[in-house]
Design a protein around this motif. Structure first.
Motif, PDB file in Angstrom:
ATOM      1  N   SER A  88      -5.271  39.878  54.423  1.00 45.88           N
ATOM      2  CA  SER A  88      -4.817  41.020  53.630  1.00 45.88           C
ATOM      3  C   SER A  88      -3.734  41.835  54.328  1.00 45.88           C
ATOM      4  O   SER A  88      -2.842  42.374  53.672  1.00 45.88           O
ATOM      5  N   ASP A  89      -3.787  41.929  55.668  1.00 40.73           N
ATOM      6  CA  ASP A  89      -2.755  42.709  56.360  1.00 40.73           C
ATOM      7  C   ASP A  89      -1.629  41.840  56.900  1.00 40.73           C
ATOM      8  O   ASP A  89      -0.686  42.341  57.493  1.00 40.73           O
ATOM      9  N   GLY A  90      -1.722  40.526  56.726  1.00 41.89           N
ATOM     10  CA  GLY A  90      -0.646  39.619  57.110  1.00 41.89           C
ATOM     11  C   GLY A  90      -0.641  39.202  58.558  1.00 41.89           C
ATOM     12  O   GLY A  90      -0.261  38.084  58.888  1.00 41.89           O
ATOM     13  N   THR A  91      -1.069  40.085  59.454  1.00 34.54           N
ATOM     14  CA  THR A  91      -0.976  39.798  60.888  1.00 34.54           C
ATOM     15  C   THR A  91      -2.298  39.351  61.498  1.00 34.54           C
ATOM     16  O   THR A  91      -2.353  39.044  62.682  1.00 34.54           O
ATOM     17  N   ARG A  92      -3.358  39.343  60.698  1.00 34.66           N
ATOM     18  CA  ARG A  92      -4.673  38.957  61.201  1.00 34.66           C
ATOM     19  C   ARG A  92      -5.347  38.044  60.184  1.00 34.66           C
ATOM     20  O   ARG A  92      -5.493  38.411  59.026  1.00 34.66           O
ATOM     21  N   ALA A  93      -5.743  36.850  60.630  1.00 32.13           N
ATOM     22  CA  ALA A  93      -6.425  35.901  59.753  1.00 32.13           C
ATOM     23  C   ALA A  93      -7.917  35.911  60.060  1.00 32.13           C
ATOM     24  O   ALA A  93      -8.317  35.681  61.205  1.00 32.13           O
ATOM     25  N   ARG A  94      -8.707  36.206  59.042  1.00 36.44           N
ATOM     26  CA  ARG A  94     -10.163  36.187  59.169  1.00 36.44           C
ATOM     27  C   ARG A  94     -10.662  35.019  58.332  1.00 36.44           C
ATOM     28  O   ARG A  94     -10.494  35.010  57.111  1.00 36.44           O
ATOM     29  N   VAL A  95     -11.271  34.030  58.981  1.00 35.17           N
ATOM     30  CA  VAL A  95     -11.582  32.759  58.334  1.00 35.17           C
ATOM     31  C   VAL A  95     -13.087  32.499  58.356  1.00 35.17           C
ATOM     32  O   VAL A  95     -13.698  32.475  59.427  1.00 35.17           O
ATOM     33  N   ILE A  96     -13.668  32.309  57.178  1.00 39.83           N
ATOM     34  CA  ILE A  96     -15.062  31.889  57.067  1.00 39.83           C
ATOM     35  C   ILE A  96     -15.055  30.399  56.753  1.00 39.83           C
ATOM     36  O   ILE A  96     -14.459  29.965  55.755  1.00 39.83           O
ATOM     37  N   LEU A  97     -15.680  29.606  57.621  1.00 44.52           N
ATOM     38  CA  LEU A  97     -15.617  28.155  57.492  1.00 44.52           C
ATOM     39  C   LEU A  97     -16.369  27.672  56.252  1.00 44.52           C
ATOM     40  O   LEU A  97     -17.463  28.164  55.935  1.00 44.52           O
ATOM     41  N   ALA A  98     -15.780  26.711  55.566  1.00 45.91           N
ATOM     42  CA  ALA A  98     -16.433  26.127  54.399  1.00 45.91           C
ATOM     43  C   ALA A  98     -17.743  25.458  54.794  1.00 45.91           C
ATOM     44  O   ALA A  98     -18.739  25.523  54.069  1.00 45.91           O
ATOM     45  N   SER A  99     -17.744  24.811  55.954  1.00 46.22           N
ATOM     46  CA  SER A  99     -18.956  24.189  56.506  1.00 46.22           C
ATOM     47  C   SER A  99     -19.057  24.587  57.972  1.00 46.22           C
ATOM     48  O   SER A  99     -18.122  24.336  58.743  1.00 46.22           O
ATOM     49  N   PRO A 100     -20.163  25.212  58.403  1.00 47.48           N
ATOM     50  CA  PRO A 100     -20.309  25.596  59.809  1.00 47.48           C
ATOM     51  C   PRO A 100     -20.150  24.393  60.738  1.00 47.48           C
ATOM     52  O   PRO A 100     -20.508  23.265  60.387  1.00 47.48           O
ATOM     53  N   VAL A 101     -19.593  24.649  61.919  1.00 49.97           N
ATOM     54  CA  VAL A 101     -19.345  23.577  62.893  1.00 49.97           C
ATOM     55  C   VAL A 101     -20.301  23.748  64.070  1.00 49.97           C
ATOM     56  O   VAL A 101     -20.334  24.802  64.703  1.00 49.97           O
TER      57      VAL A 101
END
Length: 272
Positions: A88-101
């Motif tokens: 949302s702020d462009g400079t920070r990517a917050r990623v929730i994995l589709a499948s936990p690793v």
């Protein structure tokens, strides 16, 4: 004419000039401080008197440069559109994995490095800094020229895992468009850095210097552009087992206070 770009260029040019003038001043100041006075104890003897020990110090690095870089703007394609991505702020990517690793071994630090390098784009450009196993968060700092960016909120990865030892999400920021300044600056030797910390009363009796490394810290933050200065990182193990860390400008010799960025790197609300 792109006025904003022109203005940024002028700011950086004058900043470089200021840095050069300050470096000349501090270099002369440090040279004066390092002159031994007859009858005065050397720093080695003073450390020995206070039972402050250290192993082999890094080889002296004769010179290094200031560097500049830009804060990366993330897109969903850069990360992986298969995951749930918040940029949302462009400079920070917050990623929730589709499948936990699944982590190979949560008690083995290299397991976290393996995950980052295998699953996060540009992951090989980061190095593990700290693991908080109680909070289940691992923090990685970005590297430039194989040297860490210390507590830079625009150059880190934070990995979160669950009670099943599976990585469920991560957060990433990055600096790119790296440029080295042309001017090579003399790097203050490790022992002189210890002398600086000792003179300020930061090295406590019965402690041990466990690590000294050269990296970078932020000198100036101009919204999307940063100027970074070569910085000595010094880790000290106290007599009670606690560890303290100090950062010293490797060109000017002043102790750097980075508490704000440190909190940014360690006290993130993950919302899970």
């Amino acid at each position: 004419m792109d006025w904003n770009r022109t203005k940024s260029i002028f700011i950086i040019v004058f900043l470089i000039l200021d840095i050069f003038l300050y470096s000349v001043y501090f270099k002369r100041y440090n040279e004066a401080q390092s002159v031994e006075i007859p009858g005065e104890k050397t720093i080695g003897v003073r450390l020995e008197d206070d039972n402050i020990t250290y192993g082999a110090l890094p080889n002296s690095i004769e010179s290094a440069t200031y560097i500049s870089g830009k804060v990366h703007n993330f897109t969903a394609e850069f990360v992986n559109s298969n995951h749930q991505v918040d940029i949302s702020d462009g400079t920070r990517a917050r990623v929730i994995l589709a499948s936990p690793v699944k982590l190979r071994n949560v008690n083995d630090d290299t397991s976290f490095t393996e995950f980052v390098q295998a699953n996060i784009k540009e992951g090989t450009s980061y190095a593990l800094w700290k693991i908080d196993r109680e909070e289940r968060v691992a923090i990685f700092f970005q590297k430039i020229n194989n040297r860490m960016l210390y507590y830079n909120k625009s150059g880190l990865i934070k990995v979160q895992w669950n009670t099943n030892n599976e990585v469920t999400m991560y957060e990433q920021t990055m600096i790119d468009s790296i440029e080295e300044m042309e001017q090579q600056e003399s790097v203050i030797p490790p022992l002189q850095i210890l002398q600086t910390l000792y003179a300020k009363g930061l090295l406590k009796p019965d402690s041990r210097i466990t690590q000294m490394k050269l990296g970078y810290s932020t000198l100036v933050y101009l919204i999307r552009t940063q100027v970074l200065v070569p910085t000595w990182e010094v880790r000290v193990k106290l007599s009670d087992g606690e560890t303290e860390e100090y950062f010293v400008n490797a060109v000017e010799g002043n102790v750097i206070e980075i508490q704000g960025d440190k909190q940014e790197g360690e006290e993130q609300d993950w919302g899970v």
